[in-house]
Design a protein around this motif. Structure first.
Motif, PDB file in Angstrom:
ATOM      1  N   GLY A  47      -2.389   7.870  12.372  1.00 58.73           N
ATOM      2  CA  GLY A  47      -2.668   8.581  11.136  1.00 58.73           C
ATOM      3  C   GLY A  47      -1.413   8.880  10.337  1.00 58.73           C
ATOM      4  N   MET A  48      -0.323   9.218  11.007  1.00 61.57           N
ATOM      5  CA  MET A  48       0.911   9.553  10.314  1.00 61.57           C
ATOM      6  C   MET A  48       1.655   8.319   9.828  1.00 61.57           C
ATOM      7  N   MET A  49       1.218   7.124  10.221  1.00 61.72           N
ATOM      8  CA  MET A  49       1.809   5.891   9.688  1.00 61.72           C
ATOM      9  C   MET A  49       1.417   5.677   8.233  1.00 61.72           C
ATOM     10  N   SER A  50       0.331   6.277   7.808  1.00 65.07           N
ATOM     11  CA  SER A  50      -0.108   6.115   6.426  1.00 65.07           C
ATOM     12  C   SER A  50       0.779   6.920   5.499  1.00 65.07           C
ATOM     13  N   GLY A  51       0.836   6.506   4.235  1.00 67.25           N
ATOM     14  CA  GLY A  51       1.512   7.327   3.245  1.00 67.25           C
ATOM     15  C   GLY A  51       0.646   8.505   2.865  1.00 67.25           C
ATOM     16  N   ALA A  52       1.273   9.586   2.407  1.00 69.56           N
ATOM     17  CA  ALA A  52       0.502  10.771   2.034  1.00 69.56           C
ATOM     18  C   ALA A  52      -0.493  10.452   0.910  1.00 69.56           C
ATOM     19  N   ARG A  53      -0.056   9.701  -0.091  1.00 67.74           N
ATOM     20  CA  ARG A  53      -0.956   9.362  -1.200  1.00 67.74           C
ATOM     21  C   ARG A  53      -2.170   8.558  -0.710  1.00 67.74           C
ATOM     22  N   PRO A  54      -1.992   7.450   0.054  1.00 66.47           N
ATOM     23  CA  PRO A  54      -3.170   6.742   0.569  1.00 66.47           C
ATOM     24  C   PRO A  54      -4.041   7.620   1.469  1.00 66.47           C
ATOM     25  N   PHE A  55      -3.409   8.479   2.256  1.00 66.21           N
ATOM     26  CA  PHE A  55      -4.131   9.376   3.160  1.00 66.21           C
ATOM     27  C   PHE A  55      -5.113  10.232   2.362  1.00 66.21           C
ATOM     28  N   TYR A  56      -4.633  10.868   1.291  1.00 64.75           N
ATOM     29  CA  TYR A  56      -5.481  11.744   0.481  1.00 64.75           C
ATOM     30  C   TYR A  56      -6.495  10.936  -0.336  1.00 64.75           C
ATOM     31  N   ALA A  57      -6.049   9.839  -0.933  1.00 60.73           N
ATOM     32  CA  ALA A  57      -6.922   9.074  -1.821  1.00 60.73           C
ATOM     33  C   ALA A  57      -8.038   8.378  -1.053  1.00 60.73           C
ATOM     34  N   ALA A  58      -7.741   7.858   0.131  1.00 60.09           N
ATOM     35  CA  ALA A  58      -8.779   7.221   0.941  1.00 60.09           C
ATOM     36  C   ALA A  58      -9.810   8.236   1.407  1.00 60.09           C
ATOM     37  N   ALA A  59      -9.355   9.457   1.735  1.00 58.55           N
ATOM     38  CA  ALA A  59     -10.299  10.508   2.123  1.00 58.55           C
ATOM     39  C   ALA A  59     -11.239  10.830   0.973  1.00 58.55           C
TER      40      ALA A  59
ATOM     41  N   ASP B 262      -5.234  -3.920   8.729  1.00 59.91           N
ATOM     42  CA  ASP B 262      -4.869  -2.539   8.440  1.00 59.91           C
ATOM     43  C   ASP B 262      -5.172  -2.327   6.953  1.00 59.91           C
ATOM     44  N   ARG B 263      -6.029  -1.367   6.654  1.00 64.06           N
ATOM     45  CA  ARG B 263      -6.386  -1.106   5.254  1.00 64.06           C
ATOM     46  C   ARG B 263      -5.134  -0.800   4.430  1.00 64.06           C
ATOM     47  N   ARG B 264      -5.165  -1.143   3.150  1.00 66.25           N
ATOM     48  CA  ARG B 264      -4.029  -0.817   2.274  1.00 66.25           C
ATOM     49  C   ARG B 264      -3.695   0.668   2.405  1.00 66.25           C
ATOM     50  N   GLY B 265      -2.401   0.957   2.528  1.00 66.55           N
ATOM     51  CA  GLY B 265      -1.957   2.339   2.675  1.00 66.55           C
ATOM     52  C   GLY B 265      -1.871   2.822   4.099  1.00 66.55           C
ATOM     53  N   PHE B 266      -2.351   2.006   5.053  1.00 66.59           N
ATOM     54  CA  PHE B 266      -2.418   2.436   6.452  1.00 66.59           C
ATOM     55  C   PHE B 266      -1.747   1.399   7.364  1.00 66.59           C
ATOM     56  N   GLY B 267      -1.279   1.876   8.498  1.00 70.87           N
ATOM     57  CA  GLY B 267      -0.706   0.969   9.488  1.00 70.87           C
ATOM     58  C   GLY B 267       0.472   0.187   8.935  1.00 70.87           C
ATOM     59  N   ARG B 268       0.385  -1.129   9.093  1.00 72.84           N
ATOM     60  CA  ARG B 268       1.489  -2.013   8.708  1.00 72.84           C
ATOM     61  C   ARG B 268       1.308  -2.629   7.338  1.00 72.84           C
ATOM     62  N   SER B 269       0.249  -2.288   6.634  1.00 72.08           N
ATOM     63  CA  SER B 269       0.049  -2.752   5.261  1.00 72.08           C
ATOM     64  C   SER B 269       0.901  -1.925   4.293  1.00 72.08           C
ATOM     65  N   ASP B 270       1.079  -2.470   3.079  1.00 71.67           N
ATOM     66  CA  ASP B 270       1.818  -1.737   2.052  1.00 71.67           C
ATOM     67  C   ASP B 270       1.120  -0.431   1.714  1.00 71.67           C
ATOM     68  N   GLN B 271       1.878   0.479   1.095  1.00 70.22           N
ATOM     69  CA  GLN B 271       1.368   1.800   0.720  1.00 70.22           C
ATOM     70  C   GLN B 271       1.429   1.974  -0.797  1.00 70.22           C
ATOM     71  N   PRO B 272       0.564   1.270  -1.540  1.00 66.41           N
ATOM     72  CA  PRO B 272       0.597   1.388  -2.997  1.00 66.41           C
ATOM     73  C   PRO B 272       0.026   2.719  -3.469  1.00 66.41           C
TER      74      PRO B 272
ATOM     75  N   MET C 267       0.598  -6.138  -0.033  1.00 64.95           N
ATOM     76  CA  MET C 267       0.597  -6.974   1.161  1.00 64.95           C
ATOM     77  C   MET C 267      -0.234  -6.305   2.244  1.00 64.95           C
ATOM     78  N   LEU C 268      -1.200  -7.051   2.755  1.00 63.81           N
ATOM     79  CA  LEU C 268      -2.186  -6.529   3.710  1.00 63.81           C
ATOM     80  C   LEU C 268      -1.977  -7.176   5.067  1.00 63.81           C
ATOM     81  N   TYR C 269      -1.647  -6.360   6.042  1.00 63.26           N
ATOM     82  CA  TYR C 269      -1.427  -6.847   7.401  1.00 63.26           C
ATOM     83  C   TYR C 269      -2.757  -7.079   8.097  1.00 63.26           C
ATOM     84  N   TYR C 270      -2.846  -8.146   8.874  1.00 65.73           N
ATOM     85  CA  TYR C 270      -4.037  -8.344   9.708  1.00 65.73           C
ATOM     86  C   TYR C 270      -3.696  -9.154  10.951  1.00 65.73           C
ATOM     87  N   LYS C 271      -4.450  -8.883  11.994  1.00 64.17           N
ATOM     88  CA  LYS C 271      -4.374  -9.684  13.220  1.00 64.17           C
ATOM     89  C   LYS C 271      -5.417 -10.791  13.129  1.00 64.17           C
TER      90      LYS C 271
END
Length: 293
Positions: free
Chosen positions: A186-198, A54-64, A11-15
């Motif tokens: 930045g801390m709203m993201s999950g650790a896995r999306p944080f590392y994988a997106a980088a 909000d990109r997947r894994g970040f903000g209010r989107s899901d953190q797959p 699920m991807l959040y957007y304004k």
């Protein structure tokens, strides 16, 4: 605000703000769509409709766990457009790693879906140094960044955000509130999306995507003192590859120009996207460099 469902069910959040020609605003790592609130207000006031995910894994989107790659990111943009019932051509604005989404969406979806493109402090065409790309960031430097973030993500992020906005011992171009907001996002993201997106923005080669920009009005904005995504291997290289683009260097500015140079940044982007003849009537100071064949 709405959510769109990606192909894999994420699920991807957007304004969805305003009415008019659609503009999609893709944020950088590791922030959220809130990056673009000030710009979006200006664009809506100028008659645009802003879609701000909000990109997947970040903000209010899901953190797959999966899907942190640019093909999936581009597909996620398409899913959001479908949910928002947008079928007409869109303008795409990408900041930092969001520039990669602009490039990959163009190459996957085709230029018929894109009316204009803006690359701000973008990772396009390539971040990592390689034998055929000596102007990139050495892999050893990227490996050290990865090591630091995995050892202490919160501590790393506090230091990273200061560099992001050019904060030094004497230099303080943004408030403590802006730094705190960046850390919180930045801390709203999950650790896995944080590392994988980088890993995605540091390791993806967008040079094969560049031909898709041909014929698409394009604006490139980049700070000359950007230490996160140095201009020599990114902004200047993509400008050389896209001779039809308008290239504006922000002299002395760091990575986060949407905050450090907010008024100018908004004026440049809004001017480019709201003028009938893009790239010719947008504000150009002495540091604006229009490139021609």
């Amino acid at each position: 605000m709405p959510y769109a469902k990606a192909k894999d069910g994420t699920m991807l959040y957007y304004k969805d703000w305003g009415r008019g020609e659609p503009v999609v605003l893709m944020h950088g790592w590791p922030l959220t769509g809130d990056t673009f609130d000030d710009l979006a207000i200006k664009l809506v006031e100028g008659g645009k409709r802003c879609i701000i995910p909000d990109r997947r894994g970040f903000g209010r989107s899901d953190q797959p766990w999966n899907g942190h790659d640019y093909d999936t990111y581009a597909d996620d943009v398409a899913a959001i457009l479908e949910d928002a019932k947008i079928s007409e051509p869109i303008a795409l604005v990408g900041f930092s790693m969001g520039g990669g989404e602009v490039a990959r969406f163009l190459s996957k979806q085709g230029k018929g879906r894109v009316s204009a493109a803006v690359l701000a402090s973008s990772v396009v065409p390539k971040v990592a140094q390689s034998d055929d790309y000596p102007d990139g960031v050495p892999q050893s430097t990227l490996d050290d960044i990865t090591k630091q973030m995995k050892e202490d993500r919160a501590g790393f992020l506090q230091t990273f955000i200061k560099q992001f906005y050019g904060v030094g011992f004497l230099e303080r171009p943004v408030s403590q509130g802006v730094l705190d907001s960046g850390f919180q996002q930045g801390m709203m993201s999950g650790a896995r999306p944080f590392y994988a997106a980088a890993a995605a923005w540091a390791g993806t080669d967008f040079r094969p995507d560049l031909p898709a920009f041909e014929g698409v009005p394009t604006l490139i904005l980049h700070g000359t003192s950007d230490k996160n995504v140095p201009i020599e291997g990114t902004g200047r290289k993509v400008a050389e590859a896209l001779p039809h683009a308008t290239f504006i260097e922000y002299d002395g500015s760091p990575h986060g120009i949407f905050e450090t140079d907010k008024e100018r940044f908004c004026k440049d982007v809004v001017g480019f996207l709201t003028q009938d003849s893009r790239g010719t009537t947008a504000d150009r100071s002495a540091s604006a460099i229009p490139l021609t064949n």
